[in-house]
Design an enzyme around this catalytic site. Structure first.
Site, PDB file in Angstrom:
ATOM      1  N   ASP A 126       1.847 -97.302  82.489  1.00 50.70           N
ATOM      2  CA  ASP A 126       0.738 -96.489  82.953  1.00 50.70           C
ATOM      3  C   ASP A 126       1.032 -96.130  84.411  1.00 50.70           C
ATOM      4  O   ASP A 126       1.957 -96.641  85.031  1.00 50.70           O
ATOM      5  CB  ASP A 126      -0.602 -97.227  82.778  1.00 50.70           C
ATOM      6  CG  ASP A 126      -1.773 -96.253  82.763  1.00 50.70           C
ATOM      7  OD1 ASP A 126      -2.843 -96.621  82.247  1.00 50.70           O
ATOM      8  OD2 ASP A 126      -1.618 -95.124  83.260  1.00 50.70           O
TER       9      ASP A 126
HETATM   10  C1  GLC Z   1      -4.204 -92.925  83.961  1.00 45.61           C
HETATM   11  C2  GLC Z   1      -4.674 -93.598  82.696  1.00 45.61           C
HETATM   12  C3  GLC Z   1      -3.890 -93.241  81.470  1.00 45.61           C
HETATM   13  C4  GLC Z   1      -3.404 -91.811  81.586  1.00 45.61           C
HETATM   14  C5  GLC Z   1      -2.399 -91.784  82.721  1.00 45.61           C
HETATM   15  C6  GLC Z   1      -1.837 -90.373  82.960  1.00 45.61           C
HETATM   16  O1  GLC Z   1      -4.278 -93.778  85.043  1.00 45.61           O
HETATM   17  O2  GLC Z   1      -4.814 -95.014  82.719  1.00 45.61           O
HETATM   18  O3  GLC Z   1      -4.743 -93.430  80.338  1.00 45.61           O
HETATM   19  O4  GLC Z   1      -2.788 -91.406  80.373  1.00 45.61           O
HETATM   20  O5  GLC Z   1      -2.937 -92.278  83.943  1.00 45.61           O
HETATM   21  O6  GLC Z   1      -2.846 -89.529  83.400  1.00 45.61           O
END
Ligand code: GLC
Length: 744
Positions: free
Chosen positions: A285
């Site tokens: 993430d």
């Molecule tokens: C965010 C979220 C994740 C998302 C990613 C890209 O922090 O936790 O669910 O897909 O970043 O935006």
């Protein structure tokens, strides 16, 4: 003789060609897999270390410097880049200027629609309609692919039992079985039958794993659960996604039993990659690798990089935080210092290249705009799916005195509330490329439906949060002049989703006060809720005669709600998450253990509160209809079976009311005695049926060995002989029940 011979020949030929087809199909995909692997072998053999590490990097957004990195083969992926022109521009650099011409994969958060915005996932899960959810994902994939996005960071499959956690809005609620069914539907919808088709995109099951169990419902907080809870509750939807062929997984922010999820070898490598044989790739993430330093398991970025890559995190999402990158340049240093084997890097690169080959990016790296021009999806189709899914996501919580459905020739309606004429909040959190002007507001939806003769008076009444009560008097006046009041209350879109936890899940601001004030006017009142989580709405649920839970329904909000309000659609939604009576009751969920002192009304010394019932205000699986359904005649085909055998259970369901409608028949099982305590019930099946008034149908479920398996005291998945209870009904308090026995 001739006829018989011909018949036998036909059967033989049919079987022969089926077997032949299967062999060819398997051989074909086997050959294709082999082809891809040998292409990867060849590419890997020509890649420099820098180019290999480049594939492991995902950057957020483009700029001049990154154009150069693309040309140097140092970028594997981008997130947050949208639009065919920019994506094709970047891809052109990779395909024409870089040395090895490896295509970039472009990821975005296509969570509940790309341009056409569907209900948020928590809403859609209340439809229990996996086919329709799959269609919505197929439309989202088509729209996203037409503008160059070839990878979505969805489905979010985190089980959530805590409505304080704002991200409960993004998933399918509290139950692993329903959560698994929705995970499969979304993966199949996004990825289609053939991932290399131009209108399909790679899916990404997230956030691996147990992110929804954050302590206190506070986002990004610590998770500490037993291995049993991990395997019985939080892992199953991910396993379902993997079995459905999901090609990427996103590792989570949270620590899990002391080990951060983005450096957790046990979950990522032992379980996901080895035990489940997942052959796609794992992306972290957003800088969750860099955050291993905050977690205290890495002293610097090099240690963070080493921990993550050896745990099995293949791609570093946005390692380029303000302090600098993580995988790049630390991995090359670790190789030079012989702290990391090139084999580990190669294994991650292979996984990423495999997905790019399977996506067809090497064959068609650019957005083929002419293909999408010639194969566009009709807006009428997209809007019909959005409308139907919105209608099916609505849950009728209460309808005392049957105020609903309203009569279409009603003379005057007061439409009141801060969400009544709102084009933005109905889109919910994580809308991708929404078009607010396409959102049909509740006010507009009602206007679209009633005759011109109906007088509609609208007043906002108060803000969603904050504000004051200055408009209350006017609202009272408008209510007093109308035959019925539709009160649209709830949360703003930003009050759920990421980084949106709440310690108090009441209606915010002065909204409940507004409801109380309007209620005193004495006119029939219908409350329409728009929210991204279960709310504690006790006063409303106890006093307002009709309550609709509408969540955030996307573009077709107003048309769907109006169709339900006026009976064009008979509500069929069932809650995928329990509504607590108070925050103090959290967590409250249906598949709980019995405890040694289960609740007894008249026994103080049983598991209970002094100030609240144990039961939620509204239970999992609950939802009313404008008609009523009677369940009876439960029948088990074999109530004594051997381990490994299958039996079946049938039940008769009759529509005993005056309106045709759909019912979601739910099957729950209970293992009464086992080597460990087992939940008082677990959802094991559901079927949607449509019944006209007076019509009766028999609904049958197979009871298979897979349904009876559980993790025994040694955490081995087994079936054990014993007595099982079956419960079938229209919610998790299903009363119709019978028993069967499994024998050695
Ligand atoms: C965010 C979220 C994740 C998302 C990613 C890209 O922090 O936790 O669910 O897909 O970043 O935006």
């Amino acid at each position: 003789m001739n006829n018989k011979f011909t018949f036998v020949t036909k059967i033989f030929l049919i079987k022969y060609f089926c077997v032949l087809f299967t062999i060819c199909f398997v051989e074909g995909s086997f050959a294709q897999t082999n082809q891809i692997e040998s292409k990867i072998d060849s590419l890997l053999s020509r890649m420099t270390l820098e180019e290999k590490i480049g594939q492991l990097n995902q950057f957020a957004g483009t700029n001049k410097q990154r154009d150069e990195l693309v040309e140097e083969g140092k970028v594997g992926s981008f997130l947050g880049v949208k639009g065919a022109a920019e994506i094709n521009r970047i891809q052109k650099i990779a395909m024409e200027k870089s040395r090895l011409k490896i295509p970039i994969i472009f990821g975005n958060d296509v969570i509940h629609g790309y341009k056409t915005t569907f209900p948020i996932p928590l809403a859609a899960s209340c439809s229990w309609d996996t086919e329709l959810v799959k269609s919505s994902a197929g439309i989202a994939a088509f729209e996203a692919a037409s503008e160059g996005t070839n990878w979505t960071f969805a489905p979010m499959v985190d089980i959530a039992r805590d409505p304080r956690w704002g991200r409960i809005a993004e998933g399918a609620g509290e139950d692993p079985y329903l959560g698994s069914a929705m995970a499969i539907a979304l993966v199949e919808g996004f990825q289609g039958k053939n991932l290399s088709d131009k209108n399909t995109i790679a899916a990404c099951a997230k956030h691996f794993v147990a992110y929804g169990a954050a302590e206190g419902g506070r986002d990004y907080n610590t998770v500490d659960i037993s291995d049993r809870t991990l395997k019985e509750i939080y892992l199953p939807p991910f396993k379902a996604a993997v079995d459905a062929g999901v090609v990427t997984i996103m590792s989570a922010f949270n620590s899990l039993n002391g080990v951060p999820a983005s450096a957790n070898h046990y979950t990522i490598t032992d379980i996901l990659k080895n035990s489940w044989r997942f052959n796609g790739f794992v992306v972290s993430d957003y800088n969750s690798i860099g955050e291993l330093i905050n977690h205290g398991i890495a002293g610097n970025k090099a240690q963070a990089a080493l921990k993550a890559i050896t745990a099995g995190v293949d791609m570093d999402m946005v390692g380029d935080t303000i302090e600098g990158y993580v995988y790049e340049p630390n991995l090359s240093k670790l190789i030079d210092e012989k702290k990391l084997s090139i084999k580990v890097i190669d294994a991650s690169v292979r996984r990423i290249l495999r997905v790019k080959y399977r996506l067809g990016l090497f064959e068609h790296p650019y957005v083929d705009t002419s293909y999408f021009r010639n194969n566009s999806l009709a807006s009428s189709y997209k809007n019909s799916v959005a409308l139907r899914l919105a209608e099916e996501s609505i849950v009728l919580l209460k309808n005392k005195k049957n105020i609903l459905p309203l009569k279409k020739d009603i003379k005057s309606i007061a439409v009141i509330g801060p969400l009544a004429d709102d084009h933005y909040d109905p889109l919910g959190p994580w809308a991708c490329m929404p078009v607010p002007e396409n959102v049909v507001t509740v006010l507009q939806g009602i206007k679209n439906l009633v005759p011109a003769s109906t007088k509609i008076k609208y007043i906002k009444g108060c803000e969603i949060i904050g504000g004051d009560k200055k408009e209350f008097d006017n609202a009272v006046k408008v209510a007093g002049e109308s035959d019925v009041v539709i009160l649209i209350l709830g949360e703003s879109a930003g009050m759920s989703g990421e980084a949106a936890s709440r310690t108090n899940i009441d209606l915010p601001g002065f909204q409940e006060k507004l409801a109380e004030t309007i209620f005193k006017v004495g006119k029939p009142v219908v409350v329409v809720l728009m929210n991204g989580r279960p709310l504690t709405i006790n006063w409303i649920a106890e006093n307002i005669p009709s309550v609709l839970e509408c969540w955030f329904l996307g573009d077709q909000t107003g048309n769907a709600i109006a169709n339900v309000l006026f009976g064009n659609y008979n509500p069929s939604g069932k809650l995928s998450v329990s509504f607590p009576r108070s925050t103090g009751q959290i967590p409250v969920y249906y598949n709980h253990l019995n405890t040694g002192r289960p609740f007894q009304e008249n026994n103080k010394y049983t598991s209970k509160y002094l100030d609240s019932p144990n039961t939620p205000f509204f239970p999992f699986g609950y939802g009313l209809s404008y008609t009523t359904f009677k369940y009876d005649s439960i029948k088990i085909s074999e109530n004594k079976i051997k381990i490994g055998d299958t039996t079946s259970v049938s039940v008769k369901v009759m529509n005993t009311g005056k309106a045709a409608g759909e019912e979601i028949v739910q099957l729950y099982l209970r293992d009464l005695v086992a080597s460990v305590s087992r939940p008082v019930k677990e959802l094991k099946g559901f079927k949607r049926i449509y019944l006209n008034p007076g019509e009766e149908k028999t609904v049958t479920f197979s009871i298979t060995p897979a349904m009876l398996k559980f993790y025994n005291i040694d955490m081995k998945k087994v079936i054990k002989p014993g007595k099982f209870q079956i419960m079938i009904g229209g919610n998790s308090n299903a009363a119709l029940s019978d028993y069967f026995y499994v024998e050695e």
